[in-house]
Scaffold this motif. Sequence first.
Motif, mmCIF file in Angstrom:
data_model
loop_
_atom_site.group_PDB
_atom_site.id
_atom_site.type_symbol
_atom_site.label_atom_id
_atom_site.label_comp_id
_atom_site.label_asym_id
_atom_site.label_seq_id
_atom_site.Cartn_x
_atom_site.Cartn_y
_atom_site.Cartn_z
ATOM 1 N N VAL A 141 1.002 -1.717 -0.078
ATOM 2 C CA VAL A 141 0.187 -0.048 -0.118
ATOM 3 C C VAL A 141 1.215 0.879 0.392
ATOM 4 N N ARG A 142 0.157 2.487 -1.188
ATOM 5 C CA ARG A 142 1.172 3.646 -1.122
ATOM 6 C C ARG A 142 0.501 4.664 -1.462
ATOM 7 N N GLY A 143 1.065 5.492 -1.306
ATOM 8 C CA GLY A 143 0.690 7.158 -0.779
ATOM 9 C C GLY A 143 -0.096 7.867 0.032
ATOM 10 N N ALA A 144 0.117 8.765 0.412
ATOM 11 C CA ALA A 144 -0.020 9.039 1.766
ATOM 12 C C ALA A 144 -1.204 8.996 2.560
ATOM 13 N N GLY A 145 -2.707 9.344 1.584
ATOM 14 C CA GLY A 145 -3.769 8.864 2.704
ATOM 15 C C GLY A 145 -4.281 7.362 2.320
ATOM 16 N N THR A 198 -0.634 15.365 -14.722
ATOM 17 C CA THR A 198 -0.298 13.950 -13.481
ATOM 18 C C THR A 198 0.964 13.748 -12.955
ATOM 19 N N HIS A 199 1.193 13.327 -11.807
ATOM 20 C CA HIS A 199 2.844 13.416 -11.323
ATOM 21 C C HIS A 199 2.639 12.194 -10.650
ATOM 22 N N CYS A 200 2.997 10.673 -10.817
ATOM 23 C CA CYS A 200 2.673 9.341 -9.834
ATOM 24 C C CYS A 200 1.549 8.961 -9.931
ATOM 25 N N ASN A 201 1.250 8.558 -8.724
ATOM 26 C CA ASN A 201 -0.232 8.371 -8.047
ATOM 27 C C ASN A 201 -1.364 8.764 -6.766
ATOM 28 N N ALA A 202 -1.465 9.988 -7.580
ATOM 29 C CA ALA A 202 -2.364 11.021 -6.367
ATOM 30 C C ALA A 202 -3.591 10.204 -6.479
ATOM 31 N N GLY A 203 -4.148 9.445 -7.235
ATOM 32 C CA GLY A 203 -5.243 8.788 -7.585
ATOM 33 C C GLY A 203 -6.145 8.198 -6.757
ATOM 34 N N LEU A 209 -6.731 4.827 -5.404
ATOM 35 C CA LEU A 209 -4.785 3.974 -5.455
ATOM 36 C C LEU A 209 -3.814 4.920 -3.822
ATOM 37 N N ALA A 210 -4.195 6.378 -3.779
ATOM 38 C CA ALA A 210 -3.174 6.821 -2.929
ATOM 39 C C ALA A 210 -3.753 6.877 -2.028
ATOM 40 N N PHE A 211 -5.408 6.405 -1.783
ATOM 41 C CA PHE A 211 -6.177 7.019 -0.983
ATOM 42 C C PHE A 211 -6.879 6.323 -0.002
ATOM 43 N N VAL A 212 -8.017 6.242 -0.006
ATOM 44 C CA VAL A 212 -8.850 5.416 0.842
ATOM 45 C C VAL A 212 -9.958 5.312 -0.451
ATOM 46 N N GLY A 254 -9.060 9.874 -4.197
ATOM 47 C CA GLY A 254 -7.659 10.159 -4.921
ATOM 48 C C GLY A 254 -7.511 11.753 -4.578
ATOM 49 N N SER A 255 -6.722 12.364 -4.729
ATOM 50 C CA SER A 255 -6.613 13.696 -4.742
ATOM 51 C C SER A 255 -6.638 14.312 -5.987
ATOM 52 N N ALA A 256 -5.588 14.358 -6.574
ATOM 53 C CA ALA A 256 -5.696 14.695 -7.842
ATOM 54 C C ALA A 256 -6.520 14.068 -9.120
ATOM 55 N N VAL A 307 -1.328 17.766 -8.797
ATOM 56 C CA VAL A 307 -0.806 16.668 -7.875
ATOM 57 C C VAL A 307 -0.927 16.854 -7.134
ATOM 58 N N GLY A 308 -0.799 15.730 -6.121
ATOM 59 C CA GLY A 308 -1.340 15.481 -5.121
ATOM 60 C C GLY A 308 0.127 15.116 -4.090
ATOM 61 N N ALA A 309 0.404 15.180 -2.630
ATOM 62 C CA ALA A 309 1.420 15.757 -1.897
ATOM 63 C C ALA A 309 1.237 14.354 -0.887
ATOM 64 N N ASP A 310 2.534 14.976 -0.221
ATOM 65 C CA ASP A 310 2.662 13.762 1.107
ATOM 66 C C ASP A 310 3.442 14.640 2.633
ATOM 67 N N THR A 323 5.588 18.340 -0.498
ATOM 68 C CA THR A 323 6.683 17.831 -0.402
ATOM 69 C C THR A 323 5.703 16.691 -1.356
ATOM 70 N N ASN A 324 6.112 16.005 -2.534
ATOM 71 C CA ASN A 324 5.445 15.206 -3.310
ATOM 72 C C ASN A 324 6.858 14.391 -3.873
ATOM 73 N N LYS A 325 6.229 13.226 -4.555
ATOM 74 C CA LYS A 325 6.910 12.041 -5.742
ATOM 75 C C LYS A 325 8.353 12.878 -6.076
ATOM 76 N N ILE A 326 9.376 12.618 -6.004
ATOM 77 C CA ILE A 326 10.348 12.672 -6.504
ATOM 78 C C ILE A 326 9.542 13.594 -8.584
ATOM 79 N N ALA A 349 13.088 9.662 -2.621
ATOM 80 C CA ALA A 349 11.880 9.408 -3.101
ATOM 81 C C ALA A 349 10.713 10.487 -2.999
ATOM 82 N N PHE A 350 11.364 12.037 -3.039
ATOM 83 C CA PHE A 350 9.888 12.901 -3.379
ATOM 84 C C PHE A 350 11.704 14.247 -3.110
ATOM 85 N N ASP A 351 11.134 15.374 -3.224
ATOM 86 C CA ASP A 351 11.262 15.990 -3.358
ATOM 87 C C ASP A 351 10.594 17.595 -2.664
HETATM 88 O O1 MRU Z 1 5.846 6.812 -2.984
HETATM 89 P P1 MRU Z 1 4.557 6.550 -3.470
HETATM 90 O O2 MRU Z 1 3.913 6.048 -4.418
HETATM 91 O O3 MRU Z 1 3.478 6.314 -1.649
HETATM 92 O O4 MRU Z 1 4.509 8.333 -3.656
HETATM 93 C C1 MRU Z 1 3.152 8.610 -3.499
HETATM 94 C C2 MRU Z 1 3.555 10.195 -4.105
HETATM 95 O O5 MRU Z 1 4.029 10.568 -4.039
HETATM 96 C C3 MRU Z 1 1.251 10.951 -4.225
HETATM 97 O O6 MRU Z 1 1.815 11.822 -5.457
HETATM 98 C C4 MRU Z 1 1.257 10.838 -3.012
HETATM 99 O O7 MRU Z 1 0.895 10.423 -1.642
HETATM 100 C C5 MRU Z 1 0.168 12.440 -3.555
HETATM 101 S S1 MRU Z 1 -1.063 11.342 -3.115
HETATM 102 C C6 MRU Z 1 -1.884 10.955 -1.706
#
Ligand code: MRU
Length: 376
Positions: A56-60, A164-169, A171-174, A177-179, A243-246, A256-259, A343-345
């Motif tokens: 499982v990944r994505g901030a939410g 969009t960048h990464c997955n802020a959908g 799958l990154a939340f419950v 998604g955010s973005a 985009v989303g953010a962590d 801060t979000n995905k590199i 992994a992030f910037d």
């Molecule tokens: O390393 P991950 O896949 O957990 O990184 C996820 C991201 O960077 C998403 O863009 C970020 O969590 C924002 S959406 C929840």
Amino acid sequence: MNVAIRGRKRPFRTVSFDAANNSVQLIEQRLLPHAFEVVSTRDYRETAQAIRDMVVRGAGAIGATAAYGLAQAVRAFEGTDRAQFHHYVDEVVATLAGARPTAVDPINAMNDVRAAMKAGMTVAAQQELSLLAAETFANNDVSDCQALGRHGLKLIKSGMRILTHCNAGWLAFVDVGSATAPIYAAHAAGRQIHVFCDETRPRSQGATLMAWELAQQGVSHEIIADNAAGHLMQRGEVDLVLVGADRVLGRTGEVTNKIGTYTKAVLAACHKIPFYVAIPLSTIDWKLKRGTDIPIEERSGDEVLGAWGIACEPGAKIPTGKVGHRRTYVRVANPTSQARNPAFDVTPPGLITGIITPEGIYKPQDLWKRRSELQS
Ligand code: MRU
């Protein structure tokens, strides 16, 4: 969101809890898009491991997983000694929070659970409250994302091409998604949109997860190599970046979000393309004073030196969503070379047009002034 399995659509949440078995249920994201499976963790250590290994990944999503993991641990505690119980809870929180250090959502989620537990006078009462609080966090994550869709919808006009960048959908939340929330809202409203998914090396969450999600929802999209965004912007083919953010610092508006997010923000500013960040309230860190204080996760160099996928000939037709369709790792880079893998910037507020929150859209520099409404 709905997932089509053997031609039938079924709704899924990325993360949920099975109270009868005291287990956390997770979509196994490392298998997507080639296989769809839900796995369960038997105890909080397995839950922390699932976060660390990016099942499982994505901030939410990791926020909700940590909240459920804490409830799972609390419910498994045997005994009535409150001092022992508190010591155990501290240990559990440290283990879950340490699994991935950059996102603040797990910390905020577990703080919510611990605060709710305080109302219980006995260990048994606190055990019951812990699961209620974890469920509340997960449900708030969903309603926050739905609100992001309502606010973000006004930024999207028919005909727009969105990067969009990464997955802020979802799958990154419950869920939702955010973005993706404004994107799904625009799609549902019948607006013609096209999404460019940054591939997002090294783990390729854009090419695998974001593209899979958009395909499941029928949203027009193409995957682009991370390095292609500047070219498309220069040719006027990108109208908006979402985009989303962590972790967003409430004091400074740094994101801060995905590199690679920072690189895209610089490019967007250079080409005068609006750059928006969509976040639930659990992504705001009100404590840290400077972006340089944010712990940036450094991951294994193997992610940069190779890639995961399933073996096939270029251009071959591959069935998706098949259970048991396992991916393999291939080494791409020079065998004797090592890699560095932050992994992030951190993107400074001056490059961000607006932060879409469940309470409305704010300039990043205004978050601190508006903290009373955003902390409620
Ligand atoms: O390393 P991950 O896949 O957990 O990184 C996820 C991201 O960077 C998403 O863009 C970020 O969590 C924002 S959406 C929840």
